[in-house]
Scaffold this motif. Structure first.
Motif, PDB file in Angstrom:
ATOM      1  N   VAL A   1       7.089 -30.367 -86.301  1.00 57.11           N
ATOM      2  CA  VAL A   1       6.485 -29.441 -85.347  1.00 57.11           C
ATOM      3  C   VAL A   1       7.053 -29.690 -83.960  1.00 57.11           C
ATOM      4  CG1 VAL A   1       4.335 -29.133 -86.624  1.00 57.11           C
ATOM      5  CG2 VAL A   1       4.518 -30.987 -84.986  1.00 57.11           C
ATOM      6  N   GLN A   2       6.930 -28.675 -83.098  1.00 60.52           N
ATOM      7  CA  GLN A   2       7.353 -28.790 -81.703  1.00 60.52           C
ATOM      8  C   GLN A   2       6.188 -28.336 -80.835  1.00 60.52           C
ATOM      9  OE1 GLN A   2      10.731 -26.117 -81.697  1.00 60.52           O
ATOM     10  NE2 GLN A   2      12.162 -27.828 -81.883  1.00 60.52           N
ATOM     11  N   LEU A   3       5.981 -29.063 -79.737  1.00 61.80           N
ATOM     12  CA  LEU A   3       4.967 -28.682 -78.755  1.00 61.80           C
ATOM     13  C   LEU A   3       5.527 -28.893 -77.361  1.00 61.80           C
ATOM     14  CD1 LEU A   3       1.536 -30.159 -79.961  1.00 61.80           C
ATOM     15  CD2 LEU A   3       2.196 -27.767 -79.831  1.00 61.80           C
ATOM     16  N   PRO A   4       5.170 -28.022 -76.427  1.00 59.84           N
ATOM     17  CA  PRO A   4       5.589 -28.256 -75.035  1.00 59.84           C
ATOM     18  C   PRO A   4       4.802 -29.432 -74.451  1.00 59.84           C
ATOM     19  CG  PRO A   4       4.172 -26.340 -75.169  1.00 59.84           C
ATOM     20  CD  PRO A   4       4.433 -26.771 -76.577  1.00 59.84           C
ATOM     21  N   GLU A   5       5.401 -30.109 -73.504  1.00 62.24           N
ATOM     22  CA  GLU A   5       4.743 -31.278 -72.919  1.00 62.24           C
ATOM     23  C   GLU A   5       3.476 -30.926 -72.153  1.00 62.24           C
ATOM     24  OE1 GLU A   5       6.930 -33.487 -69.949  1.00 62.24           O
ATOM     25  OE2 GLU A   5       7.795 -31.670 -69.127  1.00 62.24           O
ATOM     26  N   ASP A   6       3.305 -29.661 -71.793  1.00 61.02           N
ATOM     27  CA  ASP A   6       2.095 -29.271 -71.071  1.00 61.02           C
ATOM     28  C   ASP A   6       0.990 -28.755 -72.000  1.00 61.02           C
ATOM     29  OD1 ASP A   6       3.284 -26.898 -71.779  1.00 61.02           O
ATOM     30  OD2 ASP A   6       3.128 -25.971 -69.797  1.00 61.02           O
ATOM     31  N   ALA A   7       1.095 -29.022 -73.304  1.00 60.89           N
ATOM     32  CA  ALA A   7       0.055 -28.613 -74.249  1.00 60.89           C
ATOM     33  C   ALA A   7      -1.259 -29.315 -73.893  1.00 60.89           C
ATOM     34  CB  ALA A   7       0.470 -28.956 -75.676  1.00 60.89           C
ATOM     35  N   ALA A   8      -2.336 -28.573 -73.967  1.00 65.61           N
ATOM     36  CA  ALA A   8      -3.649 -29.089 -73.565  1.00 65.61           C
ATOM     37  C   ALA A   8      -4.264 -29.965 -74.651  1.00 65.61           C
ATOM     38  CB  ALA A   8      -4.587 -27.924 -73.266  1.00 65.61           C
ATOM     39  N   GLU A   9      -5.178 -30.856 -74.225  1.00 68.15           N
ATOM     40  CA  GLU A   9      -5.940 -31.637 -75.185  1.00 68.15           C
ATOM     41  C   GLU A   9      -6.668 -30.686 -76.114  1.00 68.15           C
ATOM     42  OE1 GLU A   9      -8.462 -34.871 -74.012  1.00 68.15           O
ATOM     43  OE2 GLU A   9      -7.182 -35.329 -72.300  1.00 68.15           O
ATOM     44  N   GLY A  10      -6.728 -31.039 -77.387  1.00 64.19           N
ATOM     45  CA  GLY A  10      -7.383 -30.191 -78.377  1.00 64.19           C
ATOM     46  C   GLY A  10      -6.438 -29.227 -79.061  1.00 64.19           C
ATOM     47  N   THR A  11      -5.189 -29.130 -78.584  1.00 66.81           N
ATOM     48  CA  THR A  11      -4.210 -28.238 -79.202  1.00 66.81           C
ATOM     49  C   THR A  11      -3.942 -28.693 -80.641  1.00 66.81           C
ATOM     50  OG1 THR A  11      -3.141 -27.742 -77.099  1.00 66.81           O
ATOM     51  CG2 THR A  11      -1.821 -27.389 -79.075  1.00 66.81           C
ATOM     52  N   LEU A  12      -3.895 -27.722 -81.553  1.00 76.46           N
ATOM     53  CA  LEU A  12      -3.575 -28.021 -82.949  1.00 76.46           C
ATOM     54  C   LEU A  12      -2.105 -28.405 -83.058  1.00 76.46           C
ATOM     55  CD1 LEU A  12      -4.507 -28.023 -85.945  1.00 76.46           C
ATOM     56  CD2 LEU A  12      -3.748 -25.638 -86.031  1.00 76.46           C
TER      57      LEU A  12
END
Length: 140
Positions: free
Chosen positions: A47-58
């Motif tokens: 998976v990939q997520l941006p570094e600014d993903a919020a807490e609780g993001t799946l």
């Protein structure tokens, strides 16, 4: 797992003339043994997520199955290790659904890739487990 019950008809005869017979139906129930470990539908989840993903993001939802029955079929998910180990608290997993969510913040400059080892452990008397990896790439 394939045949949980066998039904047999037993007939006895006395050998006389005329022969007298008696019959009985036998029902044999096969009890399940914990002989199958939970198996994930993928060995590696990427998976990939941006570094600014919020807490609780799946982050990901892992899924496993176990063909046993009863408590031998019931299992729970857990995170057994994390690379880097210092970032293990940045993630949590729902033991029932396998949903992995962010519990902290990501920082591309600090850690560019996280690898989580996930376990599904059944609730049998002698529990069995299956494993998979979740590789999370942090995007700048």
């Amino acid at each position: 797992e394939s045949v949980p019950e066998h039904r047999l008809v037993l007939t006895a005869s006395d050998g006389g003339r005329p022969a007298l017979t008696g019959t009985v139906q036998l029902v044999i129930s096969v009890l399940d043994a914990n002989d199958n470990a939970p198996q994930f539908n993928q060995s590696v989840y990427k998976v990939q997520l941006p570094e600014d993903a919020a807490e609780g993001t799946l982050v990901a939802r892992v899924a496993a199955t176990d063909p046993d029955e009863g408590i031998n079929q019931e299992f729970s998910y857990s995170i057994v290790s994390s690379v880097p180990a210092s970032q293990r608290d940045a993630f949590n997993i729902d033991p029932r659904t396998g949903e992995i969510r962010l519990a902290g913040l990501l920082d591309f400059e600090d850690v560019r890739q996280h690898e989580l080892q996930i376990e599904a452990r059944d609730k049998g008397i002698l529990p069995l487990s299956g494993h998979c990896s979740v590789i999370l790439e942090v995007l700048d």
